[in-house]
Design a protein around this motif. Structure first.
Motif, PDB file in Angstrom:
ATOM      1  N   ALA A  33      -3.538  -1.850 -10.643  1.00  0.00           N
ATOM      2  CA  ALA A  33      -2.689  -3.016 -10.880  1.00  0.00           C
ATOM      3  C   ALA A  33      -3.542  -4.174 -11.386  1.00  0.00           C
ATOM      4  N   PRO A  34      -3.017  -4.966 -12.325  1.00  0.00           N
ATOM      5  CA  PRO A  34      -3.766  -6.133 -12.800  1.00  0.00           C
ATOM      6  C   PRO A  34      -3.893  -7.189 -11.707  1.00  0.00           C
ATOM      7  N   THR A  35      -4.760  -8.154 -11.936  1.00  0.00           N
ATOM      8  CA  THR A  35      -4.960  -9.243 -10.992  1.00  0.00           C
ATOM      9  C   THR A  35      -3.645  -9.970 -10.690  1.00  0.00           C
ATOM     10  N   GLY A  36      -3.383 -10.189  -9.398  1.00  0.00           N
ATOM     11  CA  GLY A  36      -2.208 -10.950  -8.992  1.00  0.00           C
ATOM     12  C   GLY A  36      -0.953 -10.131  -8.805  1.00  0.00           C
ATOM     13  N   PHE A  37      -1.006  -8.821  -9.021  1.00  0.00           N
ATOM     14  CA  PHE A  37       0.150  -7.957  -8.781  1.00  0.00           C
ATOM     15  C   PHE A  37       0.057  -7.408  -7.361  1.00  0.00           C
ATOM     16  N   ALA A  38       1.166  -7.497  -6.616  1.00  0.00           N
ATOM     17  CA  ALA A  38       1.185  -7.061  -5.223  1.00  0.00           C
ATOM     18  C   ALA A  38       2.104  -5.859  -5.060  1.00  0.00           C
ATOM     19  N   ALA A  39       1.751  -4.991  -4.097  1.00  0.00           N
ATOM     20  CA  ALA A  39       2.562  -3.799  -3.843  1.00  0.00           C
ATOM     21  C   ALA A  39       2.463  -3.411  -2.376  1.00  0.00           C
ATOM     22  N   THR A  40       3.563  -2.938  -1.845  1.00  0.00           N
ATOM     23  CA  THR A  40       3.583  -2.310  -0.529  1.00  0.00           C
ATOM     24  C   THR A  40       4.788  -1.389  -0.492  1.00  0.00           C
ATOM     25  N   ARG A  41       5.040  -0.785   0.642  1.00  0.00           N
ATOM     26  CA  ARG A  41       6.152   0.152   0.763  1.00  0.00           C
ATOM     27  C   ARG A  41       6.503   0.311   2.236  1.00  0.00           C
ATOM     28  N   PRO A  42       7.743   0.701   2.536  1.00  0.00           N
ATOM     29  CA  PRO A  42       8.080   1.021   3.922  1.00  0.00           C
ATOM     30  C   PRO A  42       7.488   2.361   4.319  1.00  0.00           C
ATOM     31  N   GLY A  43       7.213   2.529   5.600  1.00  0.00           N
ATOM     32  CA  GLY A  43       6.683   3.800   6.071  1.00  0.00           C
ATOM     33  C   GLY A  43       5.193   3.939   5.814  1.00  0.00           C
ATOM     34  N   PRO A  44       4.709   5.178   5.714  1.00  0.00           N
ATOM     35  CA  PRO A  44       3.266   5.386   5.542  1.00  0.00           C
ATOM     36  C   PRO A  44       2.734   4.688   4.295  1.00  0.00           C
ATOM     37  N   MET A  45       1.687   3.891   4.474  1.00  0.00           N
ATOM     38  CA  MET A  45       1.029   3.210   3.368  1.00  0.00           C
ATOM     39  C   MET A  45      -0.357   3.787   3.126  1.00  0.00           C
ATOM     40  N   THR A 125      -4.284  12.637   6.853  1.00  0.00           N
ATOM     41  CA  THR A 125      -2.888  12.997   7.117  1.00  0.00           C
ATOM     42  C   THR A 125      -2.051  11.732   7.187  1.00  0.00           C
ATOM     43  N   PHE A 126      -0.728  11.891   7.099  1.00  0.00           N
ATOM     44  CA  PHE A 126       0.159  10.725   7.030  1.00  0.00           C
ATOM     45  C   PHE A 126       1.142  10.626   8.193  1.00  0.00           C
ATOM     46  N   LYS A 192       4.248   5.733  -3.590  1.00  0.00           N
ATOM     47  CA  LYS A 192       3.722   6.704  -2.631  1.00  0.00           C
ATOM     48  C   LYS A 192       2.553   6.078  -1.877  1.00  0.00           C
ATOM     49  N   PRO A 193       2.222   6.607  -0.717  1.00  0.00           N
ATOM     50  CA  PRO A 193       1.078   6.075   0.027  1.00  0.00           C
ATOM     51  C   PRO A 193      -0.239   6.486  -0.627  1.00  0.00           C
ATOM     52  N   MET A 194      -1.312   5.846  -0.196  1.00  0.00           N
ATOM     53  CA  MET A 194      -2.655   6.210  -0.634  1.00  0.00           C
ATOM     54  C   MET A 194      -3.370   6.924   0.513  1.00  0.00           C
ATOM     55  N   ALA A 195      -4.322   7.772   0.167  1.00  0.00           N
ATOM     56  CA  ALA A 195      -5.004   8.568   1.191  1.00  0.00           C
ATOM     57  C   ALA A 195      -6.224   7.882   1.769  1.00  0.00           C
ATOM     58  N   GLY A 196      -6.433   6.599   1.422  1.00  0.00           N
ATOM     59  CA  GLY A 196      -7.454   5.827   2.115  1.00  0.00           C
ATOM     60  C   GLY A 196      -7.008   5.538   3.544  1.00  0.00           C
ATOM     61  N   ALA A 197      -7.893   4.972   4.345  1.00  0.00           N
ATOM     62  CA  ALA A 197      -7.578   4.694   5.748  1.00  0.00           C
ATOM     63  C   ALA A 197      -7.987   3.269   6.095  1.00  0.00           C
ATOM     64  N   GLU A 198      -7.394   2.737   7.163  1.00  0.00           N
ATOM     65  CA  GLU A 198      -7.579   1.331   7.538  1.00  0.00           C
ATOM     66  C   GLU A 198      -7.510   1.160   9.051  1.00  0.00           C
TER      67      GLU A 198
END
Length: 274
Positions: A33-45, A125-126, A192-198
Motif C-alpha cells: 500500500a502507498p504511504t497513508g493508506f490504511a487497512a484492517t479487517r474483522p476477525g483474524p488479521m 496458524t490463524f 485476507k489476513p497476513m501470516a506475520g505475528a504480533e
C-alpha cells in the motif's frame, strides 16, 4: 515472548484504575500500500507463531557402511517433507497453516554419518483449533518418521504468539475512523489476513480492539513489488508519521465520544496547505 504479555501481567490494562474499553495498534508496512493508506479487517488479521527445534539422534558411523550406523540425516529429510504433506492433507484449506523449515544442520564431513541432525521451523496458524491440529500433526509426524528410520527425535516446541484476531465491531470502527481522518479513498478492508505475528494478540485476548496496517511505501516505488517489512532492502517513507499520528488521535477521540472536527476528514491536506 514479546513485551505485551509482560505488560499485561504487570497490569497495564488496568493502570488507569479501570480496565480499558478498547485497544488499537498501528503498524507501518513497506509493501502492499502507498504511504497513508490504511487497512484492517474483522476477525483474524495476523497469525499465531510457534518456534520449533527438532534434534534427531541416531548412531554415527562411516559413510561407506551406513548399515552399521543409524543415519539421522535421511530421517530428518523425511520429517521435513512429511510435514509439508501433513499440512496439505490434514489442515482445512479454509483455516490454513504454514510450516516452514528455515534451518537444517547435520554432519561435518562428506564420508561421516553424524550422530545427530537438527532442524528449526516456524509454524503459523490463524485459529486455536488449527493451532492444536498442527501441533499434534507436527509431533506425530516427527516421532513417526523417527521410528520408521530407527532413530529418536526430541522436539522443543515453543508457542510464541496467538493469532491476532480483530473484534468485528472495533474493526468496523477503525475503518470508519480511518475514512474520516485519512479520506475514504485511502482506506480499504484487507481481503485476507497476513501470516506475520504480533504480541498485540495478547492484548486482543483481553479487550476488544483492532490491529491496523498503514502504508509507508515511498513515492515512486511499486507497492506490489517493494521489499517486505524486515527485509534488509525495505524502505519506509517518513511521511507516514503524520498520517499515523492523525489516525491514532482520531481513534482515541472517537472512542472517548468526542466528535472529530469538521476538517478532520482531511487534516493532512489542511496541514500541507499551511
Amino acid at each position: 515472548q514479546g513485551g505485551a504479555r509482560i505488560m499485561i501481567d504487570e497490569g497495564v490494562l488496568d493502570a488507569a484504575g479501570e480496565r480499558v474499553v478498547a485497544a488499537y495498534a498501528l503498524h507501518v508496512i513497506s509493501t502492499g500500500a502507498p504511504t497513508g493508506f490504511a487497512a484492517t479487517r474483522p476477525g483474524p488479521m495476523l497469525a499465531a507463531s510457534d518456534a520449533v527445534e527438532v534434534t534427531v539422534r541416531g548412531r554415527g558411523g562411516h559413510g561407506s557402511s551406513p548399515h552399521s550406523a543409524a543415519d539421522p540425516v535421511p530421517a530428518m529429510c523425511a520429517m521435513v517433507t512429511a510435514l509439508q504433506t501433513a499440512v496439505t492433507r490434514e489442515i482445512d484449506v479454509f483455516d490454513p497453516a504454514v510450516v516452514t523449515v528455515g534451518r537444517i544442520e547435520a554432519g561435518t564431513a562428506a564420508n561421516v554419518i553424524p550422530e545427530t541432525a537438527r532442524f528449526a521451523a516456524t509454524v503459523r496458524t490463524f485459529s486455536d483449533a488449527s493451532h492444536a491440529r498442527v501441533r499434534a500433526a507436527f509431533e506425530r509426524t516427527v516421532h513417526g518418521a523417527a521410528a520408521a528410520h530407527g532413530v529418536s527425535a526430541e522436539i522443543d516446541y515453543v508457542e510464541q504468539y496467538p493469532p491476532t484476531v480483530n473484534d468485528t465491531d472495533e474493526a468496523a470502527f477503525a475503518l470508519e475512523t480511518a475514512r474520516q481522518v485519512l479520506g475514504a479513498d485511502h482506506v480499504f478492508e484487507a481481503p485476507k489476513p497476513m501470516a506475520g505475528a504480533e504480541d498485540f494478540s495478547f492484548v486482543l485476548r483481553n479487550v476488544p480492539g483492532a490491529f491496523v496496517g498503514l502504508g509507508a511505501c515511498p513515492p515512486g516505488t511499486d507497492p506490489a513489488t517493494a521489499p517486505m517489512n524486515h527485509s534488509p532492502q525495505a524502505v519506509y517513507d517518513d511521511d507516514a508519521l503524520p498520517h499515523a499520528a492523525a489516525l491514532l488521535a482520531g481513534l482515541a477521540l472517537r472512542r472517548l465520544g468526542a466528535p472529530l472536527a469538521p476538517e478532520a476528514g482531511s487534516p493532512l491536506a489542511a496541514s500541507t496547505a499551511e
